[in-house]
Write an enzyme that holds these catalytic residues in place. Sequence first.
Site, PDB file in Angstrom:
ATOM      1  N   CYS A  44       0.797  -1.229   0.000  1.00 28.35           N
ATOM      2  CA  CYS A  44       0.000   0.000   0.000  1.00 28.35           C
ATOM      3  C   CYS A  44       0.829   1.280   0.000  1.00 28.35           C
ATOM      4  O   CYS A  44       0.300   2.367  -0.264  1.00 28.35           O
ATOM      5  CB  CYS A  44      -0.935   0.024   1.211  1.00 28.35           C
ATOM      6  SG  CYS A  44      -1.813  -1.518   1.490  1.00 28.35           S
TER       7      CYS A  44
ATOM      8  N   CYS B 198     -14.099   0.845   7.338  1.00 24.22           N
ATOM      9  CA  CYS B 198     -13.165   0.264   6.371  1.00 24.22           C
ATOM     10  C   CYS B 198     -13.193   1.041   5.055  1.00 24.22           C
ATOM     11  O   CYS B 198     -14.257   1.450   4.589  1.00 24.22           O
ATOM     12  CB  CYS B 198     -13.546  -1.182   6.075  1.00 24.22           C
ATOM     13  SG  CYS B 198     -13.799  -2.202   7.549  1.00 24.22           S
TER      14      CYS B 198
ATOM     15  N   HIS C 170      -8.996   3.130  -2.192  1.00 23.50           N
ATOM     16  CA  HIS C 170      -7.612   2.722  -1.955  1.00 23.50           C
ATOM     17  C   HIS C 170      -7.114   1.827  -3.088  1.00 23.50           C
ATOM     18  O   HIS C 170      -6.999   0.616  -2.929  1.00 23.50           O
ATOM     19  CB  HIS C 170      -7.547   1.994  -0.613  1.00 23.50           C
ATOM     20  CG  HIS C 170      -6.185   1.581  -0.185  1.00 23.50           C
ATOM     21  ND1 HIS C 170      -5.026   2.149  -0.677  1.00 23.50           N
ATOM     22  CD2 HIS C 170      -5.774   0.630   0.704  1.00 23.50           C
ATOM     23  CE1 HIS C 170      -3.985   1.586  -0.115  1.00 23.50           C
ATOM     24  NE2 HIS C 170      -4.405   0.658   0.729  1.00 23.50           N
TER      25      HIS C 170
END
Length: 392
Positions: A84, A214, A341
């Site tokens: 990430c 989340c 993301h």
Amino acid sequence: MAKDVAVIGVGQTYFVRGYEGSIRELAFEAFREAAQDAGITQKDIGASIFCSAPEYDKQRSPAGVLAEYLGLIPQPTFYIETVCSSSSSGVKVAYSMIKAGLHDVVAVVGFQKMSEITSAESQERMGRGADIQWEAPFGTMMPAYYALYAQAYMAKNGLTPDDLMKVRVKAATYGQINERAVYRKGVKPEDFDPNNPEAKMAGPVASPLRVGDCCANADGASCVILANAEKAKAFSKKPVWIMGIGAASEAVNMSARPDFAKGLSVGYGAAAEAYKMAGVTAKDIKVAEVHDCFTIAEIMAYEGLGFAKPGDGKALIQAKETYKEGRIPVNVDGGLLSKGHPIGATGGSQIRTIVLQLRGEAGPMQVKDPDIGLVHNVGGVGLYGNVTIFGR
């Protein structure tokens, strides 16, 4: 500060749930915007760095393919992966290459087309980000890992689910005004009410984390173009200088980590290194982007970066100190919770936000006259951490 390396161009695609083109086209959109922003062409770029989490890409060795498509050959190209935090790691490598005198201008392109695989496949690959011999076989996945941190933090520091909810409410406040975010709806406390059948944020994921705690997967790309001082001053009217870069890593297996309640150690380590290099402290930061893959991650980041003392991070969100008008605005572009993301693109997107803030070009998300900004980007469950400090 030493004005040796600057960001001269930034670009980002819209983050979406199902990009219809190829990864070539996805990367091109971000690169084109960054090159236009910098006022340069491919011939001005000495090297390129591509960043993603390869398990999500159907294309093997994507750097060569993308460099060719973007017209960045025969210049050298490289591939960087720290899950990430891949594109912020790419920026660190680009900075190092420029400081070493190897190249004058380097383009860093982060990308991820997560919709190329199913949700089940995506979760399985996330699990394999852990140790595949001793941990991943037991079914661990990202929400469960961060839930362990949330449980430990709550037990020690009195954090409540409502405090976590406040992080998501803030994210949604700014996601609504970020046209490139994947989630652009407002979120209210009643959306977390388990007794409300319409409360889509309330569903359990991994206790104490709920759906609303989340972030969501997304497809997207980002691009950051860096240059040495001579080229930065020649090309850019508003170069944004890299003041400090810090990085750290942590044990892969959770059993080797000493204190879940303290949060991610990489945040503390990378921040200390970046502050020392930049010659500033947390009090000097005027706007920040932190890695809020889960609501608990943002609160832990407050403390790792020195915005709050250990255990006091919840007080910042309770008092709205991290809103745009607060003492230390954080994630006023919606963060990962609202933007989405797309793993390889995330760090570059965070950097783009801070660059626009320091240039006074962030539109409705603009913080009042910031001169120093910070980006905190984490890979996996704190396996890797990067903190980068920027100044005008």
